[in-house]
Design a protein around this motif. Structure first.
Motif, PDB file in Angstrom:
ATOM      1  N   SER A 308       0.818  -1.246   0.004  1.00  0.00           N
ATOM      2  CA  SER A 308       0.212   0.053   0.115  1.00  0.00           C
ATOM      3  C   SER A 308       0.905   1.194   0.126  1.00  0.00           C
ATOM      4  N   ASP A 309       0.973   1.702  -1.219  1.00  0.00           N
ATOM      5  CA  ASP A 309       2.071   2.903  -1.339  1.00  0.00           C
ATOM      6  C   ASP A 309       1.470   4.311  -0.782  1.00  0.00           C
ATOM      7  N   ALA A 310       0.274   4.583  -0.791  1.00  0.00           N
ATOM      8  CA  ALA A 310      -0.314   5.909  -0.640  1.00  0.00           C
ATOM      9  C   ALA A 310      -1.177   6.002   0.555  1.00  0.00           C
ATOM     10  N   THR A 311      -1.455   5.137   1.142  1.00  0.00           N
ATOM     11  CA  THR A 311      -2.543   5.009   2.056  1.00  0.00           C
ATOM     12  C   THR A 311      -1.915   4.803   3.636  1.00  0.00           C
ATOM     13  N   THR A 312      -2.416   5.529   4.761  1.00  0.00           N
ATOM     14  CA  THR A 312      -1.510   5.394   6.236  1.00  0.00           C
ATOM     15  C   THR A 312      -2.488   4.290   6.926  1.00  0.00           C
ATOM     16  N   ARG A 313      -3.461   3.812   6.461  1.00  0.00           N
ATOM     17  CA  ARG A 313      -3.990   2.826   7.189  1.00  0.00           C
ATOM     18  C   ARG A 313      -3.277   1.529   7.585  1.00  0.00           C
ATOM     19  N   SER A 314      -2.541   0.950   6.521  1.00  0.00           N
ATOM     20  CA  SER A 314      -1.881   0.022   6.992  1.00  0.00           C
ATOM     21  C   SER A 314      -0.734   0.233   7.867  1.00  0.00           C
ATOM     22  N   TRP A 315      -0.259   1.498   7.723  1.00  0.00           N
ATOM     23  CA  TRP A 315       0.985   1.917   8.751  1.00  0.00           C
ATOM     24  C   TRP A 315       0.380   2.003  10.259  1.00  0.00           C
ATOM     25  N   SER A 316      -0.891   2.675  10.229  1.00  0.00           N
ATOM     26  CA  SER A 316      -1.677   2.617  11.684  1.00  0.00           C
ATOM     27  C   SER A 316      -1.825   1.486  12.291  1.00  0.00           C
ATOM     28  N   VAL A 317      -2.434   0.459  11.464  1.00  0.00           N
ATOM     29  CA  VAL A 317      -2.747  -0.854  11.985  1.00  0.00           C
ATOM     30  C   VAL A 317      -1.587  -1.306  12.351  1.00  0.00           C
ATOM     31  N   LEU A 318      -0.316  -1.340  11.709  1.00  0.00           N
ATOM     32  CA  LEU A 318       0.949  -1.901  12.436  1.00  0.00           C
ATOM     33  C   LEU A 318       1.404  -1.317  13.538  1.00  0.00           C
ATOM     34  N   GLY A 319       1.355  -0.035  13.737  1.00  0.00           N
ATOM     35  CA  GLY A 319       1.787   0.926  14.877  1.00  0.00           C
ATOM     36  C   GLY A 319       0.803   0.300  16.009  1.00  0.00           C
ATOM     37  N   VAL A 320      -0.415   0.370  15.829  1.00  0.00           N
ATOM     38  CA  VAL A 320      -1.187  -0.187  16.721  1.00  0.00           C
ATOM     39  C   VAL A 320      -0.756  -1.598  17.342  1.00  0.00           C
ATOM     40  N   ARG A 321      -0.780  -2.273  16.395  1.00  0.00           N
ATOM     41  CA  ARG A 321      -0.366  -3.980  16.781  1.00  0.00           C
ATOM     42  C   ARG A 321       0.825  -3.803  17.390  1.00  0.00           C
ATOM     43  N   LEU A 322       1.742  -3.366  16.974  1.00  0.00           N
ATOM     44  CA  LEU A 322       3.150  -3.025  17.962  1.00  0.00           C
ATOM     45  C   LEU A 322       3.012  -2.560  19.134  1.00  0.00           C
ATOM     46  N   ALA A 323       2.276  -1.567  19.407  1.00  0.00           N
ATOM     47  CA  ALA A 323       2.183  -0.728  20.453  1.00  0.00           C
ATOM     48  C   ALA A 323       1.629  -1.947  21.542  1.00  0.00           C
ATOM     49  N   ARG A 324       0.435  -2.675  20.897  1.00  0.00           N
ATOM     50  CA  ARG A 324      -0.190  -3.651  21.885  1.00  0.00           C
ATOM     51  C   ARG A 324       0.740  -4.998  22.419  1.00  0.00           C
ATOM     52  N   GLY A 326       3.925  -4.354  23.154  1.00  0.00           N
ATOM     53  CA  GLY A 326       4.878  -3.715  23.905  1.00  0.00           C
ATOM     54  C   GLY A 326       6.031  -3.209  22.959  1.00  0.00           C
ATOM     55  N   GLU A 327       5.846  -3.243  21.627  1.00  0.00           N
ATOM     56  CA  GLU A 327       7.034  -2.693  20.879  1.00  0.00           C
ATOM     57  C   GLU A 327       6.670  -0.967  20.518  1.00  0.00           C
ATOM     58  N   THR A 328       6.579  -0.400  21.736  1.00  0.00           N
ATOM     59  CA  THR A 328       6.214   1.096  21.691  1.00  0.00           C
ATOM     60  C   THR A 328       7.067   1.940  20.921  1.00  0.00           C
ATOM     61  N   GLU A 329       8.551   1.823  21.006  1.00  0.00           N
ATOM     62  CA  GLU A 329       9.457   2.446  20.371  1.00  0.00           C
ATOM     63  C   GLU A 329       9.084   2.577  18.699  1.00  0.00           C
ATOM     64  N   GLU A 330       9.090   1.372  18.254  1.00  0.00           N
ATOM     65  CA  GLU A 330       8.638   1.503  16.813  1.00  0.00           C
ATOM     66  C   GLU A 330       7.165   1.912  16.609  1.00  0.00           C
ATOM     67  N   ALA A 331       6.192   1.710  17.390  1.00  0.00           N
ATOM     68  CA  ALA A 331       4.817   2.269  17.113  1.00  0.00           C
ATOM     69  C   ALA A 331       4.991   3.932  17.164  1.00  0.00           C
ATOM     70  N   ARG A 332       5.757   4.343  18.243  1.00  0.00           N
ATOM     71  CA  ARG A 332       5.974   5.942  18.045  1.00  0.00           C
ATOM     72  C   ARG A 332       6.581   6.322  16.982  1.00  0.00           C
ATOM     73  N   SER A 333       7.713   5.442  16.483  1.00  0.00           N
ATOM     74  CA  SER A 333       8.163   6.031  15.403  1.00  0.00           C
ATOM     75  C   SER A 333       7.200   6.053  14.204  1.00  0.00           C
ATOM     76  N   ILE A 334       6.559   5.177  14.187  1.00  0.00           N
ATOM     77  CA  ILE A 334       5.355   5.360  13.120  1.00  0.00           C
ATOM     78  C   ILE A 334       4.518   6.571  13.088  1.00  0.00           C
ATOM     79  N   LEU A 335       4.057   6.817  14.363  1.00  0.00           N
ATOM     80  CA  LEU A 335       3.136   7.981  14.758  1.00  0.00           C
ATOM     81  C   LEU A 335       3.789   9.211  14.391  1.00  0.00           C
ATOM     82  N   ASN A 336       5.304   9.218  14.627  1.00  0.00           N
ATOM     83  CA  ASN A 336       6.108  10.484  14.199  1.00  0.00           C
ATOM     84  C   ASN A 336       5.956  10.819  12.731  1.00  0.00           C
TER      85      ASN A 336
END
Length: 417
Positions: A308-324, A326-336
């Motif tokens: 998915s080259d131009a949608t942030t939906r997949s990025w946000s789902v990845l970040g949410v799942r990483l946060a859950r 305990g991979e909060t560092e990468e999740a915050r990196s995606i948010l930033n």
């Protein structure tokens, strides 16, 4: 060569039309058979020789004879066949082929494929401006930008609604165009009653309108009207069984409703049809997560991000799942990354809000959702049932959002991926 009876069983249909086309110069020979999936017996067969420019006449002959063959089963009269103009078609072969090509190209999940679909449809309409179904298809392809390229709703629905206006000016009772207006009222106006009316009007005109069943299903499921919603969802998919999007979204909704094995069947069907659709890999990731296989789940979601080259939906789902996990560092990196991107282009507020919520940043999540309401972020329609907002539901600002959207009057619903 595909076995037609096997194909019918895989598509879960009772009847299938099998045939071939052979072209020599300006002549085309068409052969067709109507087969019963249960035993492979042909209820009808026939062949025609026509000029290539009259291929639509061949289609009409085949469809009428197939209907006649099914009369004892359907117990209905054939009636007068609809004229091509009455159903929004074209007799221009170039326009027809361009529309088919556009539909196929835009079915993919990349922004450039959607743009190519728009270009092909505009080309088809330059050949035949009276091709009403091409106007409907143009509106539908524009709407794909909402999901495949973080399209700003106002910029998506302006050309989409203009295309539908053209279609209805040509064919006022075109069911697919009324269904298109249903999506505008559902995904942009947040007018639940008006959307349902438009979808049902389309079905009154033509009960076999897949897009009307699809839109009505999503509306009903988002409002907690699950039994009727799943009926329309299955009907839409049965009418368009080769749609990877229909199969994938049905899988995600079945999974959300706890129907895991049915969800797996639909997901596998989607992977068979379109193995590189980002949405399907996103759903596969969520399926792995529900199976307590987080490593495979994250791998599938990363595959979705890559596709998915131009949608942030997949990025946000990845970040949410990483946060859950305990991979909060990468999740915050995606948010930033999303926050940085939002300074130069539109990023859907719900993508940002879901990451803030997963990281426990309640105030920031609510601020993003409030922006989503102002900007008509389409995913706001699923606010009632989206699991991303579980930790926000008791917050007064969230309750205010529910009231503003008039979703507080409905029961808990389901949200697709």
């Amino acid at each position: 060569m595909q076995d037609p009876v096997r194909a019918a069983r895989e598509l879960e249909v009772t009847w299938i039309v099998d045939g071939s086309l052979q072209r020599r110069g300006d002549l085309v020979r068409a052969t067709a058979r109507l087969l019963h999936a249960a035993d492979g017996v042909a209820a009808w067969s026939g062949g025609f020789d026509e000029k290539f420019t009259s291929v639509f006449d061949v289609q009409d002959q085949i469809s009428n004879l197939v209907t006649q063959a099914l009369l004892p089963v359907l117990r209905v009269g054939l009636g007068t066949p609809a004229r091509l103009a009455d159903i929004g078609g074209t007799r221009d072969m170039d326009a027809y082929q361009l529309c088919l090509a556009a539909r196929w190209r835009a079915q993919g999940g990349r922004a450039d494929e959607v743009d190519k679909g728009v270009a092909l449809l505009n080309q088809a309409l330059s050949v035949d401006p009276a091709y009403a179904m091409a106007w409907v298809e143009l509106a539908q392809v524009h709407r794909r930008k909402l999901w495949n390229s973080d399209g700003l709703a106002a910029e998506v629905f302006e050309p989409a609604n203009a295309a539908l206006k053209h279609a209805l000016a040509l064919v006022p009772n075109l069911a697919e165009a009324h269904a298109g207006h249903g999506f505008s009222r559902f995904w942009f106006d947040f007018d639940w009653v008006g959307a349902e009316h438009a979808f049902r009007r389309g079905l009154t005109i033509n009960p076999n309108t897949a897009t009307a069943h699809w839109g009505l299903a999503l509306l009903l499921l988002s409002q907690g009207r699950l039994a009727d919603g799943f009926v329309h969802l299955r009907t839409a998919r049965s009418l368009d069984p080769m749609s990877p999007v229909y199969n994938t979204v049905e899988a995600s909704l079945l999974l959300a409703n706890g129907q895991r094995e049915e969800a797996r069947i639909r997901l596998n069907r989607s992977l068979d049809i379109s193995p590189d659709l980002w949405l399907t890999h996103l759903a596969a990731g969520l399926m792995h997560m529900s199976d307590a296989r987080p490593e495979q789940g994250i791998a599938s979601i990363r595959r979705a991000v890559a596709l998915s080259d131009a949608t942030t939906r997949s990025w946000s789902v990845l970040g949410v799942r990483l946060a859950r996990l305990g991979e909060t560092e990468e999740a915050r990196s995606i948010l930033n990354q999303l926050l940085t991107a939002s300074k130069s282009r539109y990023v859907t507020p719900t993508s940002i809000a879901s990451l803030h919520a997963a990281l426990g940043e309640v105030g920031s999540a609510l601020t993003a959702l409030e922006q989503g309401l102002v900007l008509r972020d389409t995913r706001m329609v699923f606010l009632k049932g989206d699991a991303h907002w579980t930790g926000l539901r008791s917050e007064p600002r969230f309750v205010t959002l529910m009231q503003a959207l008039k979703l507080d009057r409905y029961g808990p619903g389901l949200s697709p991926i």
